[in-house]
Design an enzyme around this catalytic site. Structure first.
Site, short mmCIF file in Angstrom:
data_model
loop_
_atom_site.label_atom_id
_atom_site.label_comp_id
_atom_site.label_asym_id
_atom_site.label_seq_id
_atom_site.Cartn_x
_atom_site.Cartn_y
_atom_site.Cartn_z
N GLU A 118 9.15 -4.08 10.66
CA GLU A 118 9.57 -2.78 10.09
C GLU A 118 9.99 -1.82 11.20
O GLU A 118 9.31 -1.69 12.23
CB GLU A 118 8.41 -2.17 9.28
CG GLU A 118 8.79 -0.80 8.71
CD GLU A 118 7.87 -0.28 7.62
OE1 GLU A 118 6.91 -0.99 7.24
OE2 GLU A 118 8.12 0.85 7.16
N ASP A 177 0.84 -1.21 0.00
CA ASP A 177 0.00 0.00 0.00
C ASP A 177 0.88 1.26 0.00
O ASP A 177 0.37 2.38 -0.10
CB ASP A 177 -1.01 0.00 1.15
CG ASP A 177 -0.34 0.04 2.52
OD1 ASP A 177 0.89 -0.11 2.60
OD2 ASP A 177 -1.07 0.20 3.52
N SER A 178 2.21 1.06 0.06
CA SER A 178 3.13 2.20 -0.14
C SER A 178 2.90 2.81 -1.52
O SER A 178 3.36 3.93 -1.78
CB SER A 178 4.58 1.74 -0.01
OG SER A 178 4.82 0.58 -0.79
N GLU A 182 -1.44 -5.32 8.63
CA GLU A 182 -0.65 -4.76 9.73
C GLU A 182 -1.33 -5.00 11.07
O GLU A 182 -2.56 -4.97 11.17
CB GLU A 182 -0.47 -3.25 9.51
CG GLU A 182 0.29 -2.92 8.24
CD GLU A 182 0.49 -1.41 8.02
OE1 GLU A 182 0.17 -0.62 8.94
OE2 GLU A 182 0.98 -1.05 6.94
N LYS A 210 -1.22 -9.37 2.94
CA LYS A 210 -0.48 -8.87 4.12
C LYS A 210 -1.37 -7.88 4.86
O LYS A 210 -2.10 -7.12 4.21
CB LYS A 210 0.82 -8.18 3.68
CG LYS A 210 1.57 -7.57 4.86
CD LYS A 210 2.96 -7.10 4.48
CE LYS A 210 3.02 -5.71 3.90
NZ LYS A 210 2.46 -4.65 4.77
N ASP A 247 -1.12 -6.21 -0.39
CA ASP A 247 -1.31 -5.53 0.90
C ASP A 247 -2.77 -5.15 1.07
O ASP A 247 -3.37 -4.53 0.19
CB ASP A 247 -0.48 -4.24 0.86
CG ASP A 247 0.28 -3.99 2.14
OD1 ASP A 247 0.09 -4.75 3.11
OD2 ASP A 247 1.09 -3.06 2.15
O1 KIV Z 1 3.48 -1.13 1.66
C1 KIV Z 1 4.64 -1.55 1.66
O2 KIV Z 1 5.42 -1.29 0.74
C2 KIV Z 1 5.07 -2.36 2.79
C3 KIV Z 1 6.51 -2.73 2.85
C4 KIV Z 1 7.29 -1.56 3.28
C5 KIV Z 1 6.76 -3.89 3.73
O3 KIV Z 1 4.30 -2.68 3.62
#
Ligand code: KIV
Length: 313
Positions: free
Chosen positions: A204, A66-67, A137, A135, A105
């Site tokens: 992280e 989600d970055s 969090e 993924k 994500d």
């Molecule tokens: O969103 C992302 O890119 C991430 C990585 C930094 C692990 O969660």
């Protein structure tokens, strides 16, 4: 764009794998890597072209992180990106990735309201974008949800420590796990995620020493980002490592290439060439065939006005 830039043809063996590439990365093969103490390489990717380069470079895991809200969409943090947007990016990456494990994500808000909706969203990633795992969090508070998602046969990667979706609670992007209490909590979270069924955990922004302890305590792999070298694997944001971002990098980012520098230079030269009319050259242009040239010539001759007759007298 040149039609030859990226041919979608690949020398794939039956089953969609490149003939000479190593075996497809799977959840069990990552667990095996941990047992064999072989490092796991992971990176983010958000589009077909970069995902294809990542896959062809032989990385183990591609995360559609989600970055992308920040590096692809220009938001200040990761909170704005939606499920539909994440699905769109993941689909493009799916078309490129043949060997690596593809993880998507879950964006902020897609798993925070209720577990039924969260499960439905995880299923959307698998059905609508071809992700092989999701993924999310959070620590202990996500254990029940992780159980539900893994019970639906969807592998889950956990993510603890500096969790960017908690930016407002944390008061910025700050290294976590620095007090005795925070250390205990993160160790408890890591064990809870393993127990709930995660196949790997991203650590992280935590001190190296804590990442080392957690990595030793878990049977599943830890994937570090800003967590030192003792994790079972490493992940970086592709745009960070390629210098494709516009602010100074975090301490843990190693710049492997100055892609922005290469692009800037190329764009300036291109603009100059266009303005100087040196691009495109004749050799970069299409031409009439000889037959058409002759026909054009004949038709111009036929329609050319006759020589004007001089007035007499
Ligand atoms: O969103 C992302 O890119 C991430 C990585 C930094 C692990 O969660």
């Amino acid at each position: 764009m040149s039609l030859t830039t990226f041919s979608t043809e690949r020398a794939d063996a039956p089953g969609g794998r490149q003939a000479d590439s190593p075996a497809k990365v799977t959840v069990p093969s990552l667990l095996e890597k941990k047992l064999l103490r072989r490092p796991i390489s992971a990176i983010t990717a958000y589009d077909y072209a970069s995902a294809r380069l990542v896959d062809e470079a032989g990385l183990d895991v591609v995360l559609v992180g989600d970055s992308l809200a920040m590096v692809m969409q220009g938001h200040e943090n990761t909170l704005a990106v939606t499920m539909d947007e994440m699905l769109l990016y993941t689909r493009g990456v799916r078309r490129a990735v043949k060997r690596a494990l593809l993880v998507a994500d879950m964006p902020f808000g897609s798993y925070h309201t209720d577990d039924r909706e969260a499960l439905a969203n995880a299923i959307r990633f698998v059905k609508e974008s071809g992700a092989e795992a999701v993924k999310l969090e959070g620590g202990r508070e996500r254990a029940e949800l992780i159980r539900r998602i893994t019970a639906a046969e969807i592998p889950v990667m956990g993510h603890i420590g500096l969790t960017p979706q908690s930016v407002h609670r944390m008061g910025g992007y700050k290294v976590q796990g620095k007090t005795m209490q925070a250390i205990d909590e993160l160790r408890t979270d890591a064990l809870a995620l393993e127990e709930a069924g995660c196949f790997a955990i991203v650590l992280e922004g935590v001190p190296r020493e804590l990442a080392h302890i957690i990595t030793e305590e878990l049977r599943i792999p830890t994937i570090g980002i800003g967590a030192g070298p003792d994790c079972d694997g490493q992940i970086l944001v592709l745009h960070d490592m390629m210098a494709m971002t516009f602010s100074p990098p975090a301490k843990f980012v190693r710049r492997y290439a100055d892609v922005a520098g290469v692009m800037r230079k190329a764009l300036e030269v291109y603009r100059h060439d266009v303005e100087a009319r040196t691009f495109p050259a004749d050799a970069e242009s299409y031409h009439f065939s000889r037959e058409v040239r002759e026909l054009m010539h004949e038709s111009t001759e036929a329609t050319e006005p006759a020589e004007p007759i001089e007035a007499v007298g």
